[in-house]
Motif scaffolding. Structure first.
Motif, PDB file in Angstrom:
ATOM      1  N   UNK A 118      -5.354 -19.591 -42.455  1.00  0.00           N
ATOM      2  CA  UNK A 118      -5.735 -20.638 -43.409  1.00  0.00           C
ATOM      3  C   UNK A 118      -6.557 -20.067 -44.560  1.00  0.00           C
ATOM      4  N   UNK A 119      -7.399 -19.090 -44.271  1.00  0.00           N
ATOM      5  CA  UNK A 119      -8.212 -18.464 -45.315  1.00  0.00           C
ATOM      6  C   UNK A 119      -7.344 -17.615 -46.252  1.00  0.00           C
ATOM      7  N   UNK A 120      -6.323 -16.954 -45.705  1.00  0.00           N
ATOM      8  CA  UNK A 120      -5.438 -16.115 -46.509  1.00  0.00           C
ATOM      9  C   UNK A 120      -4.499 -16.938 -47.381  1.00  0.00           C
ATOM     10  N   UNK A 121      -4.229 -18.187 -46.973  1.00  0.00           N
ATOM     11  CA  UNK A 121      -3.285 -19.051 -47.693  1.00  0.00           C
ATOM     12  C   UNK A 121      -3.910 -20.430 -47.915  1.00  0.00           C
ATOM     13  N   UNK A 122      -4.970 -20.518 -48.722  1.00  0.00           N
ATOM     14  CA  UNK A 122      -5.713 -21.778 -48.855  1.00  0.00           C
ATOM     15  C   UNK A 122      -4.921 -22.930 -49.470  1.00  0.00           C
ATOM     16  N   UNK A 123      -3.937 -22.638 -50.281  1.00  0.00           N
ATOM     17  CA  UNK A 123      -3.188 -23.717 -50.920  1.00  0.00           C
ATOM     18  C   UNK A 123      -1.882 -24.066 -50.236  1.00  0.00           C
ATOM     19  N   UNK A 124      -1.635 -23.463 -49.083  1.00  0.00           N
ATOM     20  CA  UNK A 124      -0.355 -23.687 -48.395  1.00  0.00           C
ATOM     21  C   UNK A 124      -0.285 -25.076 -47.785  1.00  0.00           C
ATOM     22  N   UNK A 125       0.921 -25.627 -47.809  1.00  0.00           N
ATOM     23  CA  UNK A 125       1.173 -26.924 -47.174  1.00  0.00           C
ATOM     24  C   UNK A 125       1.072 -26.763 -45.662  1.00  0.00           C
TER      25      UNK A 125
END
Length: 60
Positions: A22-29
């Motif tokens: 989640x930290x590596x991909x903060x804007x992911x759906x």
């Protein structure tokens, strides 16, 4: 009867993996995050299986 560890929603060992993805991909759906988390867990040696859906009965 299932042991207490089996009913825990997110095992302690998995929570840091989820947090890192989640930290590596903060804007992911959410659906993308789910796939990324499963991919990461598989890379770490986890075996992921879907919970079987309940059987639907017809009303007839």
């Amino acid at each position: 009867m299932m042991p207490a560890l089996a009913v825990q929603a997110i095992p302690d060992a998995v929570a840091p993996v989820i947090a890192a993805v989640m930290q590596q991909h903060p804007g992911a759906e959410p659906d993308v995050l789910a796939r990324l988390i499963v991919h990461e867990l598989r890379d770490l040696g986890w075996h992921i299986t879907a919970k079987p859906l309940p059987t639907l009965r017809s009303a007839s």
